[in-house]
Design an enzyme around this catalytic site. Structure first.
Site, PDB file in Angstrom:
ATOM      1  N   HIS A   1       0.836  -1.210   0.000  1.00 39.11           N
ATOM      2  CA  HIS A   1       0.000   0.000   0.000  1.00 39.11           C
ATOM      3  C   HIS A   1       0.873   1.263   0.000  1.00 39.11           C
ATOM      4  O   HIS A   1       0.599   2.215  -0.730  1.00 39.11           O
ATOM      5  CB  HIS A   1      -0.878   0.047   1.261  1.00 39.11           C
ATOM      6  CG  HIS A   1      -1.886  -1.054   1.383  1.00 39.11           C
ATOM      7  ND1 HIS A   1      -2.015  -1.825   2.513  1.00 39.11           N
ATOM      8  CD2 HIS A   1      -2.835  -1.510   0.524  1.00 39.11           C
ATOM      9  CE1 HIS A   1      -2.999  -2.697   2.349  1.00 39.11           C
ATOM     10  NE2 HIS A   1      -3.505  -2.543   1.150  1.00 39.11           N
TER      11      HIS A   1
ATOM     12  N   LYS B   1     -16.223  -7.552   6.012  1.00 35.13           N
ATOM     13  CA  LYS B   1     -15.240  -8.395   6.717  1.00 35.13           C
ATOM     14  C   LYS B   1     -15.110  -7.938   8.164  1.00 35.13           C
ATOM     15  O   LYS B   1     -15.190  -6.742   8.449  1.00 35.13           O
ATOM     16  CB  LYS B   1     -13.855  -8.256   6.062  1.00 35.13           C
ATOM     17  CG  LYS B   1     -13.794  -8.590   4.593  1.00 35.13           C
ATOM     18  CD  LYS B   1     -12.404  -8.238   4.067  1.00 35.13           C
ATOM     19  CE  LYS B   1     -12.451  -7.697   2.653  1.00 35.13           C
ATOM     20  NZ  LYS B   1     -11.238  -7.015   2.240  1.00 35.13           N
TER      21      LYS B   1
ATOM     22  N   ARG C   1      -2.176  -6.340  -8.296  1.00 37.23           N
ATOM     23  CA  ARG C   1      -1.077  -7.259  -8.005  1.00 37.23           C
ATOM     24  C   ARG C   1      -0.971  -8.349  -9.063  1.00 37.23           C
ATOM     25  O   ARG C   1       0.075  -8.681  -9.541  1.00 37.23           O
ATOM     26  CB  ARG C   1      -1.279  -7.912  -6.633  1.00 37.23           C
ATOM     27  CG  ARG C   1      -0.915  -7.016  -5.493  1.00 37.23           C
ATOM     28  CD  ARG C   1      -1.513  -7.489  -4.223  1.00 37.23           C
ATOM     29  NE  ARG C   1      -2.964  -7.311  -4.257  1.00 37.23           N
ATOM     30  CZ  ARG C   1      -3.723  -7.354  -3.199  1.00 37.23           C
ATOM     31  NH1 ARG C   1      -3.224  -7.605  -2.023  1.00 37.23           N
ATOM     32  NH2 ARG C   1      -5.031  -7.163  -3.309  1.00 37.23           N
TER      33      ARG C   1
ATOM     34  N   SER D   1      -2.887  -7.667   3.064  1.00 36.47           N
ATOM     35  CA  SER D   1      -3.160  -7.539   4.500  1.00 36.47           C
ATOM     36  C   SER D   1      -3.510  -8.910   5.083  1.00 36.47           C
ATOM     37  O   SER D   1      -3.184  -9.212   6.233  1.00 36.47           O
ATOM     38  CB  SER D   1      -4.306  -6.560   4.736  1.00 36.47           C
ATOM     39  OG  SER D   1      -3.972  -5.297   4.239  1.00 36.47           O
TER      40      SER D   1
HETATM   41  P1  ADP Z   1      -9.656  -3.987  -0.378  1.00 36.51           P
HETATM   42  O1  ADP Z   1     -10.001  -4.653   0.928  1.00 36.51           O
HETATM   43  O2  ADP Z   1     -10.625  -2.978  -0.859  1.00 36.51           O
HETATM   44  O3  ADP Z   1      -9.134  -4.923  -1.442  1.00 36.51           O
HETATM   45  P2  ADP Z   1      -6.996  -3.425   0.473  1.00 36.51           P
HETATM   46  O4  ADP Z   1      -6.750  -2.695   1.753  1.00 36.51           O
HETATM   47  O5  ADP Z   1      -6.717  -4.858   0.468  1.00 36.51           O
HETATM   48  O6  ADP Z   1      -8.438  -3.074  -0.003  1.00 36.51           O
HETATM   49  O7  ADP Z   1      -6.162  -2.735  -0.675  1.00 36.51           O
HETATM   50  C1  ADP Z   1      -6.415  -1.458  -1.142  1.00 36.51           C
HETATM   51  C2  ADP Z   1      -5.860  -1.322  -2.538  1.00 36.51           C
HETATM   52  O8  ADP Z   1      -4.465  -1.565  -2.508  1.00 36.51           O
HETATM   53  C3  ADP Z   1      -6.431  -2.305  -3.540  1.00 36.51           C
HETATM   54  O9  ADP Z   1      -6.532  -1.626  -4.775  1.00 36.51           O
HETATM   55  C4  ADP Z   1      -5.391  -3.377  -3.627  1.00 36.51           C
HETATM   56  O10 ADP Z   1      -5.407  -4.010  -4.880  1.00 36.51           O
HETATM   57  C5  ADP Z   1      -4.133  -2.561  -3.441  1.00 36.51           C
HETATM   58  N1  ADP Z   1      -3.026  -3.355  -2.922  1.00 36.51           N
HETATM   59  C6  ADP Z   1      -3.002  -4.125  -1.820  1.00 36.51           C
HETATM   60  N2  ADP Z   1      -1.805  -4.732  -1.648  1.00 36.51           N
HETATM   61  C7  ADP Z   1      -1.029  -4.323  -2.687  1.00 36.51           C
HETATM   62  C8  ADP Z   1       0.302  -4.612  -3.113  1.00 36.51           C
HETATM   63  N3  ADP Z   1       1.074  -5.466  -2.445  1.00 36.51           N
HETATM   64  N4  ADP Z   1       0.744  -4.006  -4.244  1.00 36.51           N
HETATM   65  C9  ADP Z   1      -0.065  -3.176  -4.928  1.00 36.51           C
HETATM   66  N5  ADP Z   1      -1.323  -2.875  -4.598  1.00 36.51           N
HETATM   67  C10 ADP Z   1      -1.811  -3.438  -3.492  1.00 36.51           C
END
Ligand code: ADP
Length: 160
Positions: A17, A41, A90, A128
């Site tokens: 992030h 969630k 990703r 996460s």
């Molecule tokens: P959500 O629960 O809405 O998927 P996340 O908190 O998991 O949200 O992630 C927010 C954004 O960050 C999403 O667009 C996700 O694809 C992106 N993201 C999460 N991890 C990574 C990573 N390792 N590299 C690039 N983008 C990421």
């Protein structure tokens, strides 16, 4: 002025992030990292905890702000006058879902565009969920998240 929202659960925020935030801050005049408050969630951290963790980590970027929202992203974007949504990609598995959401949002609010940033290769596996999973078994999470937030994550699993 191009204002972009980077929405997500950030439960917890990871190096993946933060990489997207740093790169977005170079592309847009203002970036609002916004924690989604109505996720179905069950979260490890409260929205307030997530906002404060992110604030501490992005304080070094003058054009990055942290906020939270519930309800529809398009309504939130309208309310803070943002023109762009940022999402990270990703792998192919992210793509189908993200495309569908982006298209739906565009139908709802055509002037709002979604910009996808591809992950830096070294974070392509990182989520996460992986962090929570590792932390729950006492694994080393120092390659996934900044060291300031490691004690906060550890404390959550000690209480469980
Ligand atoms: P959500 O629960 O809405 O998927 P996340 O908190 O998991 O949200 O992630 C927010 C954004 O960050 C999403 O667009 C996700 O694809 C992106 N993201 C999460 N991890 C990574 C990573 N390792 N590299 C690039 N983008 C990421």
């Amino acid at each position: 002025m191009k204002k972009a929202i980077y929405p997500g659960s950030f439960d917890p925020i990871t190096f993946g992030h933060l990489d997207i935030i740093e790169r977005s801050a170079k592309l847009f005049d203002e970036v609002v990292v916004s924690v989604l408050a109505n996720s179905s969630k069950t979260a490890l951290f409260s929205v307030a905890e997530r906002v404060s963790m992110i604030q501490e980590l992005v304080g070094k970027y003058p054009n990055v702000a942290v906020d939270s929202f519930d309800g529809l992203l398009v309504d939130y974007a309208k309310s803070i006058d943002a023109q762009v949504i940022i999402r990270g990609l990703r792998a192919v598995t992210d793509f189908e879902y993200e495309l569908q959401i982006a298209q739906t949002n565009r139908v709802e609010l055509p002037e709002l565009d979604t910009v996808f940033l591809t992950t830096s290769l070294n974070y392509s596996y990182l989520s996460s969920t992986i962090v929570r999973e590792f932390a729950s078994y006492g694994g080393d999470i120092s390659v996934f998240v900044p060291e300031q937030i490691i004690p906060l994550i550890r404390a959550k699993y000690k209480k469980l």
